[in-house]
Scaffold this motif. Structure first.
Motif, PDB file in Angstrom:
ATOM      1  N   SER A  53      49.912   0.267  34.546  1.00  0.00           N
ATOM      2  CA  SER A  53      51.239   0.524  35.080  1.00  0.00           C
ATOM      3  C   SER A  53      52.329   0.347  34.017  1.00  0.00           C
ATOM      4  O   SER A  53      53.400   0.948  34.122  1.00  0.00           O
ATOM      5  CB  SER A  53      51.521  -0.388  36.262  1.00  0.00           C
ATOM      6  N   SER A  54      52.040  -0.442  32.990  1.00  0.00           N
ATOM      7  CA  SER A  54      53.008  -0.646  31.905  1.00  0.00           C
ATOM      8  C   SER A  54      52.847   0.372  30.789  1.00  0.00           C
ATOM      9  O   SER A  54      53.605   0.342  29.819  1.00  0.00           O
ATOM     10  CB  SER A  54      52.862  -2.056  31.327  1.00  0.00           C
ATOM     11  N   GLY A  55      51.838   1.236  30.907  1.00  0.00           N
ATOM     12  CA  GLY A  55      51.660   2.296  29.917  1.00  0.00           C
ATOM     13  C   GLY A  55      50.637   2.008  28.836  1.00  0.00           C
ATOM     14  O   GLY A  55      50.461   2.838  27.926  1.00  0.00           O
ATOM     15  N   SER A  56      49.950   0.909  28.914  1.00  0.00           N
ATOM     16  CA  SER A  56      48.904   0.617  27.932  1.00  0.00           C
ATOM     17  C   SER A  56      47.708   1.523  28.178  1.00  0.00           C
ATOM     18  O   SER A  56      47.282   1.703  29.317  1.00  0.00           O
ATOM     19  CB  SER A  56      48.477  -0.842  28.035  1.00  0.00           C
ATOM     20  N   THR A  57      47.185   2.076  27.090  1.00  0.00           N
ATOM     21  CA  THR A  57      46.084   3.037  27.215  1.00  0.00           C
ATOM     22  C   THR A  57      44.830   2.532  26.513  1.00  0.00           C
ATOM     23  O   THR A  57      44.891   1.708  25.597  1.00  0.00           O
ATOM     24  CB  THR A  57      46.472   4.396  26.620  1.00  0.00           C
ATOM     25  N   ASN A  58      43.707   3.080  26.958  1.00  0.00           N
ATOM     26  CA  ASN A  58      42.424   2.745  26.342  1.00  0.00           C
ATOM     27  C   ASN A  58      41.543   3.991  26.412  1.00  0.00           C
ATOM     28  O   ASN A  58      41.573   4.721  27.418  1.00  0.00           O
ATOM     29  CB  ASN A  58      41.759   1.585  27.067  1.00  0.00           C
ATOM     30  N   TYR A  59      40.775   4.227  25.337  1.00  0.00           N
ATOM     31  CA  TYR A  59      39.933   5.422  25.260  1.00  0.00           C
ATOM     32  C   TYR A  59      38.536   5.063  24.793  1.00  0.00           C
ATOM     33  O   TYR A  59      38.349   4.143  23.977  1.00  0.00           O
ATOM     34  CB  TYR A  59      40.520   6.428  24.265  1.00  0.00           C
ATOM     35  N   VAL A  60      37.573   5.826  25.268  1.00  0.00           N
ATOM     36  CA  VAL A  60      36.227   5.703  24.717  1.00  0.00           C
ATOM     37  C   VAL A  60      36.239   6.329  23.323  1.00  0.00           C
ATOM     38  O   VAL A  60      37.028   7.240  23.038  1.00  0.00           O
ATOM     39  CB  VAL A  60      35.217   6.403  25.656  1.00  0.00           C
ATOM     40  N   ASP A  61      35.391   5.831  22.442  1.00  0.00           N
ATOM     41  CA  ASP A  61      35.435   6.266  21.044  1.00  0.00           C
ATOM     42  C   ASP A  61      35.277   7.779  20.883  1.00  0.00           C
ATOM     43  O   ASP A  61      35.899   8.387  20.008  1.00  0.00           O
ATOM     44  CB  ASP A  61      34.343   5.559  20.232  1.00  0.00           C
ATOM     45  N   SER A  62      34.478   8.395  21.731  1.00  0.00           N
ATOM     46  CA  SER A  62      34.159   9.816  21.557  1.00  0.00           C
ATOM     47  C   SER A  62      35.360  10.740  21.786  1.00  0.00           C
ATOM     48  O   SER A  62      35.320  11.907  21.395  1.00  0.00           O
ATOM     49  CB  SER A  62      33.020  10.221  22.484  1.00  0.00           C
ATOM     50  N   VAL A  63      36.436  10.234  22.400  1.00  0.00           N
ATOM     51  CA  VAL A  63      37.597  11.090  22.665  1.00  0.00           C
ATOM     52  C   VAL A  63      38.854  10.619  21.942  1.00  0.00           C
ATOM     53  O   VAL A  63      39.890  11.285  22.012  1.00  0.00           O
ATOM     54  CB  VAL A  63      37.886  11.210  24.179  1.00  0.00           C
ATOM     55  N   LYS A  64      38.775   9.488  21.259  1.00  0.00           N
ATOM     56  CA  LYS A  64      39.953   8.979  20.547  1.00  0.00           C
ATOM     57  C   LYS A  64      40.471   9.995  19.545  1.00  0.00           C
ATOM     58  O   LYS A  64      39.705  10.586  18.793  1.00  0.00           O
ATOM     59  CB  LYS A  64      39.600   7.674  19.829  1.00  0.00           C
ATOM     60  N   GLY A  65      41.781  10.184  19.550  1.00  0.00           N
ATOM     61  CA  GLY A  65      42.392  11.140  18.639  1.00  0.00           C
ATOM     62  C   GLY A  65      42.404  12.565  19.159  1.00  0.00           C
ATOM     63  O   GLY A  65      43.065  13.429  18.579  1.00  0.00           O
ATOM     64  N   ARG A  66      41.689  12.826  20.239  1.00  0.00           N
ATOM     65  CA  ARG A  66      41.637  14.177  20.813  1.00  0.00           C
ATOM     66  C   ARG A  66      42.233  14.226  22.223  1.00  0.00           C
ATOM     67  O   ARG A  66      42.840  15.235  22.598  1.00  0.00           O
ATOM     68  CB  ARG A  66      40.195  14.683  20.860  1.00  0.00           C
ATOM     69  N   PHE A  67      42.019  13.184  23.005  1.00  0.00           N
ATOM     70  CA  PHE A  67      42.506  13.137  24.390  1.00  0.00           C
ATOM     71  C   PHE A  67      43.691  12.181  24.471  1.00  0.00           C
ATOM     72  O   PHE A  67      43.730  11.153  23.784  1.00  0.00           O
ATOM     73  CB  PHE A  67      41.417  12.636  25.328  1.00  0.00           C
ATOM     74  N   THR A  68      44.635  12.513  25.352  1.00  0.00           N
ATOM     75  CA  THR A  68      45.784  11.644  25.608  1.00  0.00           C
ATOM     76  C   THR A  68      45.980  11.522  27.105  1.00  0.00           C
ATOM     77  O   THR A  68      46.137  12.528  27.796  1.00  0.00           O
ATOM     78  CB  THR A  68      47.060  12.200  24.970  1.00  0.00           C
TER      79      THR A  68
END
Length: 115
Positions: A53-68
């Protein structure tokens, strides 16, 4: 009752982009976490991105840098911008939200990356 409705899937060539959307409707007081998971044929469901809710994001390694992942709290909507898509990204994509302290899933939208 809360419902999540997804849109934006489809067929795209490798290297292309797609933007998924998921809107929540119903009796909503709070949405703590929003996220996207995917499931490819014959594979387990994999959660690829989350946003608090505060806008902190987390990504799996396979999509980092490609997905937002992003969210519009006024519209109770979460987005997934997918760039530089690869054939391995082919899957059914499901949104999920923690709404009023209860977890909900969308119905899924197919993303196919192919020539």
């Amino acid at each position: 009752q809360v419902q999540l409705v997804e849109s934006g899937g489809g067929l795209v060539q490798p290297g292309g982009s797609l933007r998924l959307s998921c809107a929540a409707s119903g009796s909503i007081f709070s949405i703590a976490i929003m996220g996207w998971c995917r499931q490819a044929p014959g594979k387990q469901r994999e959660c690829v991105a989350t946003i608090t809710s505060s806008g902190s994001t987390n990504y799996v390694d396979s999509v980092k840098g490609r997905f937002t992942i992003s969210r519009d709290n006024a519209r109770n909507t979460v987005y997934l911008q997918m760039n530089s898509l690869k054939p391995d990204d082919t899957a059914v994509y499901y949104c999920n939200m923690l709404v009023n302290a209860k977890f909900y899933w969308g119905q899924g939208t197919q993303v196919t990356v192919s020539l």
